[in-house]
Design a protein around this motif. Sequence first.
Motif, PDB file in Angstrom:
ATOM      1  N   VAL A 159       8.392   7.061   9.429  1.00 23.24           N
ATOM      2  CA  VAL A 159       8.128   8.488   9.637  1.00 23.24           C
ATOM      3  C   VAL A 159       6.704   8.636  10.163  1.00 23.24           C
ATOM      4  O   VAL A 159       5.822   7.830   9.883  1.00 23.24           O
ATOM      5  CB  VAL A 159       8.313   9.295   8.333  1.00 23.24           C
ATOM      6  N   SER A 160       6.494   9.679  10.934  1.00 25.16           N
ATOM      7  CA  SER A 160       5.174   9.932  11.503  1.00 25.16           C
ATOM      8  C   SER A 160       4.428  10.977  10.676  1.00 25.16           C
ATOM      9  O   SER A 160       5.019  11.688   9.847  1.00 25.16           O
ATOM     10  CB  SER A 160       5.307  10.404  12.954  1.00 25.16           C
ATOM     11  N   ARG A 161       3.167  11.090  10.922  1.00 24.44           N
ATOM     12  CA  ARG A 161       2.344  12.063  10.190  1.00 24.44           C
ATOM     13  C   ARG A 161       2.810  13.481  10.521  1.00 24.44           C
ATOM     14  O   ARG A 161       3.010  13.831  11.675  1.00 24.44           O
ATOM     15  CB  ARG A 161       0.872  11.898  10.583  1.00 24.44           C
TER      16      ARG A 161
ATOM     17  N   GLN B  44       0.661  11.129   6.181  1.00 22.08           N
ATOM     18  CA  GLN B  44       0.280  10.093   7.129  1.00 22.08           C
ATOM     19  C   GLN B  44       1.522   9.290   7.493  1.00 22.08           C
ATOM     20  O   GLN B  44       2.564   9.405   6.837  1.00 22.08           O
ATOM     21  CB  GLN B  44      -0.804   9.176   6.538  1.00 22.08           C
ATOM     22  N   ALA B  45       1.400   8.511   8.548  1.00 21.89           N
ATOM     23  CA  ALA B  45       2.546   7.720   9.003  1.00 21.89           C
ATOM     24  C   ALA B  45       2.832   6.591   8.022  1.00 21.89           C
ATOM     25  O   ALA B  45       1.933   6.102   7.325  1.00 21.89           O
ATOM     26  CB  ALA B  45       2.270   7.168  10.396  1.00 21.89           C
ATOM     27  N   GLY B  46       4.087   6.185   7.951  1.00 17.71           N
ATOM     28  CA  GLY B  46       4.447   5.091   7.058  1.00 17.71           C
ATOM     29  C   GLY B  46       5.939   4.841   7.065  1.00 17.71           C
ATOM     30  O   GLY B  46       6.684   5.413   7.860  1.00 17.71           O
ATOM     31  N   VAL B  47       6.372   3.979   6.157  1.00 19.10           N
ATOM     32  CA  VAL B  47       7.785   3.668   5.970  1.00 19.10           C
ATOM     33  C   VAL B  47       8.242   4.354   4.688  1.00 19.10           C
ATOM     34  O   VAL B  47       7.641   4.177   3.628  1.00 19.10           O
ATOM     35  CB  VAL B  47       8.012   2.145   5.885  1.00 19.10           C
ATOM     36  N   PHE B  48       9.324   5.124   4.792  1.00 18.84           N
ATOM     37  CA  PHE B  48       9.773   5.953   3.672  1.00 18.84           C
ATOM     38  C   PHE B  48      10.662   5.165   2.709  1.00 18.84           C
ATOM     39  O   PHE B  48      11.467   4.336   3.119  1.00 18.84           O
ATOM     40  CB  PHE B  48      10.548   7.160   4.196  1.00 18.84           C
ATOM     41  N   SER B  49      10.494   5.468   1.422  1.00 21.68           N
ATOM     42  CA  SER B  49      11.384   4.951   0.386  1.00 21.68           C
ATOM     43  C   SER B  49      11.669   6.075  -0.596  1.00 21.68           C
ATOM     44  O   SER B  49      10.756   6.798  -1.002  1.00 21.68           O
ATOM     45  CB  SER B  49      10.761   3.760  -0.352  1.00 21.68           C
ATOM     46  N   GLY B  50      12.926   6.223  -0.968  1.00 16.76           N
ATOM     47  CA  GLY B  50      13.305   7.288  -1.886  1.00 16.76           C
ATOM     48  C   GLY B  50      13.241   6.878  -3.342  1.00 16.76           C
ATOM     49  O   GLY B  50      13.727   7.611  -4.206  1.00 16.76           O
ATOM     50  N   GLN B  51      12.660   5.722  -3.641  1.00 17.20           N
ATOM     51  CA  GLN B  51      12.607   5.247  -5.030  1.00 17.20           C
ATOM     52  C   GLN B  51      11.178   4.936  -5.443  1.00 17.20           C
ATOM     53  O   GLN B  51      10.441   4.266  -4.723  1.00 17.20           O
ATOM     54  CB  GLN B  51      13.475   3.995  -5.190  1.00 17.20           C
ATOM     55  N   THR B  52      10.803   5.413  -6.612  1.00 12.67           N
ATOM     56  CA  THR B  52       9.510   5.071  -7.206  1.00 12.67           C
ATOM     57  C   THR B  52       9.761   4.445  -8.572  1.00 12.67           C
ATOM     58  O   THR B  52      10.756   4.749  -9.226  1.00 12.67           O
ATOM     59  CB  THR B  52       8.614   6.313  -7.360  1.00 12.67           C
ATOM     60  N   ASP B  53       8.835   3.564  -9.004  1.00 11.09           N
ATOM     61  CA  ASP B  53       9.035   2.864 -10.279  1.00 11.09           C
ATOM     62  C   ASP B  53       7.814   2.856 -11.176  1.00 11.09           C
ATOM     63  O   ASP B  53       7.828   2.251 -12.254  1.00 11.09           O
ATOM     64  CB  ASP B  53       9.493   1.429 -10.020  1.00 11.09           C
TER      65      ASP B  53
ATOM     66  N   THR C 114       2.249   2.682   3.543  1.00 14.20           N
ATOM     67  CA  THR C 114       1.344   3.047   4.638  1.00 14.20           C
ATOM     68  C   THR C 114       0.708   1.857   5.346  1.00 14.20           C
ATOM     69  O   THR C 114      -0.125   2.047   6.222  1.00 14.20           O
ATOM     70  CB  THR C 114       0.238   3.973   4.108  1.00 14.20           C
ATOM     71  N   ASP C 115       1.077   0.640   4.968  1.00 10.72           N
ATOM     72  CA  ASP C 115       0.549  -0.545   5.643  1.00 10.72           C
ATOM     73  C   ASP C 115       1.689  -1.522   5.880  1.00 10.72           C
ATOM     74  O   ASP C 115       2.536  -1.712   5.004  1.00 10.72           O
ATOM     75  CB  ASP C 115      -0.547  -1.210   4.796  1.00 10.72           C
ATOM     76  N   ALA C 116       1.712  -2.138   7.038  1.00  7.72           N
ATOM     77  CA  ALA C 116       2.820  -3.024   7.402  1.00  7.72           C
ATOM     78  C   ALA C 116       2.808  -4.330   6.623  1.00  7.72           C
ATOM     79  O   ALA C 116       3.841  -4.981   6.480  1.00  7.72           O
ATOM     80  CB  ALA C 116       2.777  -3.327   8.898  1.00  7.72           C
ATOM     81  N   THR C 117       1.654  -4.721   6.091  1.00  8.52           N
ATOM     82  CA  THR C 117       1.561  -5.974   5.344  1.00  8.52           C
ATOM     83  C   THR C 117       1.948  -5.745   3.889  1.00  8.52           C
ATOM     84  O   THR C 117       1.457  -4.820   3.246  1.00  8.52           O
ATOM     85  CB  THR C 117       0.137  -6.546   5.410  1.00  8.52           C
TER      86      THR C 117
ATOM     87  N   GLU D 278       0.879  -1.176   0.000  1.00  4.65           N
ATOM     88  CA  GLU D 278       0.000   0.000   0.000  1.00  4.65           C
ATOM     89  C   GLU D 278       0.911   1.219   0.000  1.00  4.65           C
ATOM     90  O   GLU D 278       1.531   1.548   1.014  1.00  4.65           O
ATOM     91  CB  GLU D 278      -0.890  -0.005   1.240  1.00  4.65           C
ATOM     92  N   GLU D 279       1.020   1.909  -1.156  1.00  6.59           N
ATOM     93  CA  GLU D 279       2.018   2.950  -1.327  1.00  6.59           C
ATOM     94  C   GLU D 279       1.380   4.280  -1.742  1.00  6.59           C
ATOM     95  O   GLU D 279       0.435   4.305  -2.531  1.00  6.59           O
ATOM     96  CB  GLU D 279       3.054   2.534  -2.384  1.00  6.59           C
ATOM     97  N   ARG D 280       1.973   5.343  -1.225  1.00  8.29           N
ATOM     98  CA  ARG D 280       1.527   6.692  -1.569  1.00  8.29           C
ATOM     99  C   ARG D 280       2.735   7.477  -2.074  1.00  8.29           C
ATOM    100  O   ARG D 280       3.733   7.642  -1.360  1.00  8.29           O
ATOM    101  CB  ARG D 280       0.924   7.393  -0.352  1.00  8.29           C
TER     102      ARG D 280
END
Length: 416
Positions: free
Chosen positions: A68-70, A199-208, A244-247, A47-49
């Motif tokens: 990162v937090s919201r 919103q809170a989530g895990v950050f990634s600096g790459q998009t594809d 935005t989702d751990a799964t 689940e990516e934003r």
Amino acid sequence: MLLLLAAVLVYLGVSAWRSFRDPYTLVLSYAYTVDDSLEATGFLVREERVLASPGGIVDLLPEEGEKVSRGETVALLYQNDSGLARKEELQSLTMEKEQLQYALERTQSGGDSSQLSQQVIDAIVALRSSVSTGDLTRLEDETLLLKSLVYKRDFTFNGGEEDGDAAAAIQSSIDAVDAQIAALSAQAAQDTSRLTAGQAGVFSGQTDGYESLLTPALLETITPGQLDRQRPQPDAGAVGKLVTDATWYFVCAMGEEEAGRLIEGRTVTVRFSRDWSGEVDMKVERVGETPENGRVAVVLSSDRYLSETTLLRKQTVELVFDSQTGIRVPTQAVRVEERTVTDPETEEEKQELVTGVYVLVGQQAEFKPVTILAQLEDFALVKSADGSDGKKALRAGDEVILSSVELFDGKVITQS
């Protein structure tokens, strides 16, 4: 070069000649694992934003896979190169201020100025020792100590011989650095903006470009054909994304027979080895019921290792159903012999066919019973047979004998 080539040829010739003369070959046995697995190629889905930038020079702040937090700032946006240069100068000044404050604390705690040179040398030796031994646990503390001693020595010998004079000089330098930081911060406020996380989530600096194509919702109905037709559409303005989702999921197309080994609701070990090395126990979420050209869609899920896998998308993995660990020996070393065995209950002796290998013990051959766990073309995976005592137990590292002649317990093995 000709002499070297001649020496190699002579060595190979002698080795070949000895191999024909010597009926015994020794092979080192070793621990080995055989997997019952199959290979699959598919995509990681989350689940990516996507985070988009309005323009300018982007300076990403979080590390790859960092939570990162919201409302947290994920990037600084500069209008031109001078803004980025100013940011680097601010970082340098902030570090210098920390070092000066550390030096001031050390100065105010007291110390003999005549011993500063020796203290600097001792600090250099300690830092070098830590680096040479690979012990970096105290690297930051040792570095700060060395820098503070250098500052203190400089201010003591150039600004006055008393600790009070050195402390005053260091405080004056801190005040000057504070003034520079304040001036640069005021300038930065005019041409620097911030990009924050919605919103809170895990950050990634790459998009594809797969972020909007492959989504968890799509996996509920996806078919092998749909998976094959996916074409990414990269966003030119994207500077990163938030998971935005751990799964997260792994979706692939597999043959019907292979997919039949997977049962929905159970887990299977997925081994990654190309762009990331690791094993993940994943739940079988879905096995497609309607095949297309003999293939069905398979969806697996996990909520572990998300931060380590944010850069992965299309991957070839192994699905491991079972693993057996034992001792690897050459197939031709395994023998079946009729031997006298004693029944542990009745203590009666009887003749039985026993599977085993001959091992070199000292200069003699010794038969060690084994149980075959797996038989492959070139080798067998075995373990010491149940009931074998310590002396008769086969262990990893034993030298197994390959022989073209008859072997028996106690036979003296001589090699040329």
